[in-house]
Motif scaffolding. Structure first.
Motif, PDB file in Angstrom:
ATOM      1  N   PRO A 124     -49.585  13.448  12.676  1.00 22.19           N
ATOM      2  CA  PRO A 124     -50.039  14.130  13.897  1.00 22.19           C
ATOM      3  C   PRO A 124     -49.240  15.427  14.087  1.00 22.19           C
ATOM      4  O   PRO A 124     -48.044  15.493  13.762  1.00 22.19           O
ATOM      5  CB  PRO A 124     -49.726  13.135  15.015  1.00 22.19           C
ATOM      6  N   ALA A 125     -49.881  16.440  14.617  1.00 20.10           N
ATOM      7  CA  ALA A 125     -49.222  17.727  14.843  1.00 20.10           C
ATOM      8  C   ALA A 125     -47.997  17.584  15.748  1.00 20.10           C
ATOM      9  O   ALA A 125     -47.082  18.414  15.708  1.00 20.10           O
ATOM     10  CB  ALA A 125     -50.200  18.735  15.432  1.00 20.10           C
ATOM     11  N   ALA A 126     -47.944  16.511  16.517  1.00 20.28           N
ATOM     12  CA  ALA A 126     -46.788  16.285  17.397  1.00 20.28           C
ATOM     13  C   ALA A 126     -45.493  16.104  16.613  1.00 20.28           C
ATOM     14  O   ALA A 126     -44.406  16.291  17.154  1.00 20.28           O
ATOM     15  CB  ALA A 126     -47.040  15.064  18.279  1.00 20.28           C
ATOM     16  N   ALA A 127     -45.591  15.758  15.334  1.00 22.82           N
ATOM     17  CA  ALA A 127     -44.385  15.597  14.506  1.00 22.82           C
ATOM     18  C   ALA A 127     -43.828  16.935  14.042  1.00 22.82           C
ATOM     19  O   ALA A 127     -42.678  17.013  13.600  1.00 22.82           O
ATOM     20  CB  ALA A 127     -44.703  14.723  13.291  1.00 22.82           C
ATOM     21  N   ASP A 128     -44.606  17.991  14.164  1.00 24.55           N
ATOM     22  CA  ASP A 128     -44.204  19.284  13.615  1.00 24.55           C
ATOM     23  C   ASP A 128     -42.909  19.819  14.210  1.00 24.55           C
ATOM     24  O   ASP A 128     -42.133  20.475  13.519  1.00 24.55           O
ATOM     25  CB  ASP A 128     -45.309  20.324  13.787  1.00 24.55           C
TER      26      ASP A 128
ATOM     27  N   ALA B 248     -39.788  16.776   3.046  1.00 27.98           N
ATOM     28  CA  ALA B 248     -39.629  15.561   2.247  1.00 27.98           C
ATOM     29  C   ALA B 248     -39.641  14.297   3.111  1.00 27.98           C
ATOM     30  O   ALA B 248     -39.874  13.199   2.603  1.00 27.98           O
ATOM     31  CB  ALA B 248     -38.335  15.623   1.442  1.00 27.98           C
ATOM     32  N   GLY B 249     -39.418  14.430   4.403  1.00 18.70           N
ATOM     33  CA  GLY B 249     -39.436  13.283   5.300  1.00 18.70           C
ATOM     34  C   GLY B 249     -40.832  12.806   5.657  1.00 18.70           C
ATOM     35  O   GLY B 249     -40.986  11.794   6.340  1.00 18.70           O
ATOM     36  N   ALA B 250     -41.848  13.508   5.190  1.00 19.96           N
ATOM     37  CA  ALA B 250     -43.227  13.152   5.533  1.00 19.96           C
ATOM     38  C   ALA B 250     -43.563  11.726   5.129  1.00 19.96           C
ATOM     39  O   ALA B 250     -44.211  10.999   5.888  1.00 19.96           O
ATOM     40  CB  ALA B 250     -44.206  14.129   4.888  1.00 19.96           C
ATOM     41  N   ALA B 251     -43.123  11.315   3.951  1.00 21.51           N
ATOM     42  CA  ALA B 251     -43.458   9.962   3.482  1.00 21.51           C
ATOM     43  C   ALA B 251     -42.862   8.907   4.411  1.00 21.51           C
ATOM     44  O   ALA B 251     -43.531   7.922   4.755  1.00 21.51           O
ATOM     45  CB  ALA B 251     -42.976   9.768   2.048  1.00 21.51           C
TER      46      ALA B 251
ATOM     47  N   GLY C 279     -45.009   6.332   7.020  1.00 23.80           N
ATOM     48  CA  GLY C 279     -44.902   4.879   6.938  1.00 23.80           C
ATOM     49  C   GLY C 279     -44.660   4.205   8.278  1.00 23.80           C
ATOM     50  O   GLY C 279     -44.659   2.987   8.372  1.00 23.80           O
ATOM     51  N   MET C 280     -44.439   4.985   9.317  1.00 20.99           N
ATOM     52  CA  MET C 280     -44.185   4.426  10.643  1.00 20.99           C
ATOM     53  C   MET C 280     -45.476   4.307  11.426  1.00 20.99           C
ATOM     54  O   MET C 280     -46.335   5.179  11.356  1.00 20.99           O
ATOM     55  CB  MET C 280     -43.263   5.355  11.451  1.00 20.99           C
ATOM     56  N   GLY C 281     -45.561   3.253  12.178  1.00 17.36           N
ATOM     57  CA  GLY C 281     -46.653   3.148  13.140  1.00 17.36           C
ATOM     58  C   GLY C 281     -46.339   4.034  14.335  1.00 17.36           C
ATOM     59  O   GLY C 281     -45.198   4.482  14.508  1.00 17.36           O
ATOM     60  N   GLN C 282     -47.319   4.260  15.172  1.00 17.43           N
ATOM     61  CA  GLN C 282     -47.123   5.135  16.338  1.00 17.43           C
ATOM     62  C   GLN C 282     -46.036   4.597  17.257  1.00 17.43           C
ATOM     63  O   GLN C 282     -45.218   5.354  17.773  1.00 17.43           O
ATOM     64  CB  GLN C 282     -48.440   5.304  17.109  1.00 17.43           C
ATOM     65  N   GLU C 283     -45.990   3.281  17.433  1.00 19.90           N
ATOM     66  CA  GLU C 283     -44.983   2.673  18.316  1.00 19.90           C
ATOM     67  C   GLU C 283     -43.572   2.916  17.771  1.00 19.90           C
ATOM     68  O   GLU C 283     -42.661   3.284  18.516  1.00 19.90           O
ATOM     69  CB  GLU C 283     -45.248   1.172  18.451  1.00 19.90           C
ATOM     70  N   ASP C 284     -43.388   2.743  16.448  1.00 26.50           N
ATOM     71  CA  ASP C 284     -42.083   2.998  15.837  1.00 26.50           C
ATOM     72  C   ASP C 284     -41.715   4.482  15.929  1.00 26.50           C
ATOM     73  O   ASP C 284     -40.584   4.835  16.239  1.00 26.50           O
ATOM     74  CB  ASP C 284     -42.067   2.568  14.368  1.00 26.50           C
ATOM     75  N   PHE C 285     -42.692   5.337  15.656  1.00 28.64           N
ATOM     76  CA  PHE C 285     -42.435   6.773  15.730  1.00 28.64           C
ATOM     77  C   PHE C 285     -42.010   7.170  17.142  1.00 28.64           C
ATOM     78  O   PHE C 285     -41.030   7.897  17.325  1.00 28.64           O
ATOM     79  CB  PHE C 285     -43.669   7.571  15.298  1.00 28.64           C
ATOM     80  N   ASP C 286     -42.727   6.685  18.136  1.00 28.52           N
ATOM     81  CA  ASP C 286     -42.392   7.014  19.529  1.00 28.52           C
ATOM     82  C   ASP C 286     -40.993   6.510  19.885  1.00 28.52           C
ATOM     83  O   ASP C 286     -40.243   7.195  20.583  1.00 28.52           O
ATOM     84  CB  ASP C 286     -43.419   6.416  20.492  1.00 28.52           C
TER      85      ASP C 286
ATOM     86  N   TRP D 273     -34.154   9.866  18.448  1.00 29.79           N
ATOM     87  CA  TRP D 273     -33.123   9.842  17.404  1.00 29.79           C
ATOM     88  C   TRP D 273     -33.462  10.836  16.298  1.00 29.79           C
ATOM     89  O   TRP D 273     -32.592  11.575  15.839  1.00 29.79           O
ATOM     90  CB  TRP D 273     -33.010   8.424  16.835  1.00 29.79           C
ATOM     91  N   LEU D 274     -34.722  10.879  15.883  1.00 27.60           N
ATOM     92  CA  LEU D 274     -35.148  11.801  14.828  1.00 27.60           C
ATOM     93  C   LEU D 274     -34.885  13.251  15.214  1.00 27.60           C
ATOM     94  O   LEU D 274     -34.612  14.085  14.354  1.00 27.60           O
ATOM     95  CB  LEU D 274     -36.633  11.613  14.504  1.00 27.60           C
ATOM     96  N   GLY D 275     -34.972  13.549  16.487  1.00 32.71           N
ATOM     97  CA  GLY D 275     -34.734  14.907  16.952  1.00 32.71           C
ATOM     98  C   GLY D 275     -33.271  15.284  17.033  1.00 32.71           C
ATOM     99  O   GLY D 275     -32.941  16.447  17.253  1.00 32.71           O
TER     100      GLY D 275
END
Length: 179
Positions: free
Chosen positions: A135-139, A150-153, A157-164, A169-171
């Motif tokens: 999703p563009a929100a990851a940009d 390189a972190g795209a893979a 692999g994360m579901g939306q709940e895990d990503f949210d 932390w990712l930021g």
């Protein structure tokens, strides 16, 4: 506004315009009897800061359907062609990819834009393809420099709940291309 690489004018550009003047014209098209800048926005903004300077621009026009491209794709190719000398970062690749894939399928983006993006896209085509599927929100994670292309893979692999849940932390952490 710029099509996709919207950088403010740097001090080097201002110095050059002050001492040598504008050497390369901006590219514009006429829309509703008004010029719209296709390439050269940084020059436009820099010249606004220099009193008494006038923008040199070349007017170009979409040649029509016989060119084989829609107007937005043609504009994007004009923009890329006028920026061929620039070093292209991962963030720039994603911005160009988002622009083009809104108008053509991914493989067509690589075919059309690849020659203008050069080694930057050739070396990271698989990673860029993976990133553009996010999703563009990851940009903003890429644009801020915390997550590389390189972190795209891993992100894919994360579901939306895990990503949210992991987004704060990712930021805050910095990944390298190897980790």
């Amino acid at each position: 506004e710029s099509l996709f690489w919207d950088d403010p004018p740097g001090e080097d550009l201002l110095r050059s315009l002050t001492s040598l003047g504008q050497m390369v014209p901006a590219l514009a098209e006429i829309v509703d009897d008004r010029p719209r800048i296709l390439a050269g926005r940084a020059r436009v903004l820099a010249l606004r800061r220099l009193p008494g300077r006038t923008l040199a621009a070349r007017v170009v026009a979409w040649p029509g359907p016989e060119c084989g491209q829609s107007p937005p794709v043609w504009r994007g190719l004009i923009y890329l062609a006028s920026n061929m000398g620039r070093e292209v970062t991962e963030a720039m690749l994603v911005k160009a990819g988002r622009y083009f894939t809104a108008h053509v399928p991914g493989p067509e983006f690589f075919r059309l834009a690849g020659p203008y993006l050069g080694p930057a896209v050739t070396g990271g085509m698989r990673r860029l393809t993976q990133w553009l599927e996010l999703p563009a929100a990851a940009d903003d994670l890429l644009f801020s420099g915390t997550v590389p292309l390189a972190g795209a893979a891993a992100l894919a692999g994360m579901g939306q709940e895990d990503f949210d849940a992991l987004r704060p932390w990712l930021g805050r952490v910095r990944w390298s291309a190897n980790t």
